[in-house]
Design a protein around this motif. Structure first.
Motif, mmCIF file in Angstrom:
data_model
loop_
_atom_site.group_PDB
_atom_site.id
_atom_site.type_symbol
_atom_site.label_atom_id
_atom_site.label_comp_id
_atom_site.label_asym_id
_atom_site.label_seq_id
_atom_site.Cartn_x
_atom_site.Cartn_y
_atom_site.Cartn_z
ATOM 1 N N VAL A 192 -1.842 -32.287 -99.931
ATOM 2 C CA VAL A 192 -1.665 -31.343 -101.152
ATOM 3 C C VAL A 192 -2.499 -30.223 -101.022
ATOM 4 N N GLY A 193 -4.383 -31.313 -100.852
ATOM 5 C CA GLY A 193 -4.804 -30.043 -101.195
ATOM 6 C C GLY A 193 -5.099 -29.123 -99.835
ATOM 7 N N GLY A 194 -5.026 -29.830 -99.160
ATOM 8 C CA GLY A 194 -4.958 -28.905 -97.806
ATOM 9 C C GLY A 194 -4.105 -27.810 -97.416
ATOM 10 N N SER A 195 -2.518 -28.208 -97.799
ATOM 11 C CA SER A 195 -1.913 -27.798 -97.689
ATOM 12 C C SER A 195 -2.208 -26.338 -98.787
ATOM 13 N N VAL A 196 -2.563 -26.428 -99.691
ATOM 14 C CA VAL A 196 -2.406 -24.801 -100.687
ATOM 15 C C VAL A 196 -3.468 -24.778 -99.999
#
Length: 89
Positions: A54-58
């Motif tokens: 999630v963090g990487g995609s955001v």
């Protein structure tokens, strides 16, 4: 063509900057998790795959969108001027 290339390259710049930020955040987070053995069994490590995804995609999406926004914003001020190669708008 010059405007499209200018905006796409700004988007690529946003991706590069977001990748560097992602690397720094991940190195610090992993150092904090593995630096203390008590954190190895914590919620952070148990959910690391989800947090990372999630963090990487955001970060990636934010970098791309901010890069494209910057390309559109700065096009009018600097990109629309005649270039060294004689490109036209």
């Amino acid at each position: 063509m010059k405007k499209l290339l200018y905006i796409i390259l700004f988007g690529c710049l946003g991706l590069i900057v977001s990748t560097i930020i992602h690397a720094v955040v991940e190195l610090v987070a992993l150092d904090l998790i593995f630096g203390n053995p008590a954190h190895a069994e914590s919620v952070w490590w148990a959910e690391w795959k989800l947090i990372h995804a999630v963090g990487g995609s955001v970060l990636w999406l934010t970098g791309l969108l901010l890069g494209l926004y910057a390309g559109v914003k700065w096009w009018g001020k600097y990109g629309s001027k005649p270039g060294a190669f004689g490109w036209r708008n």
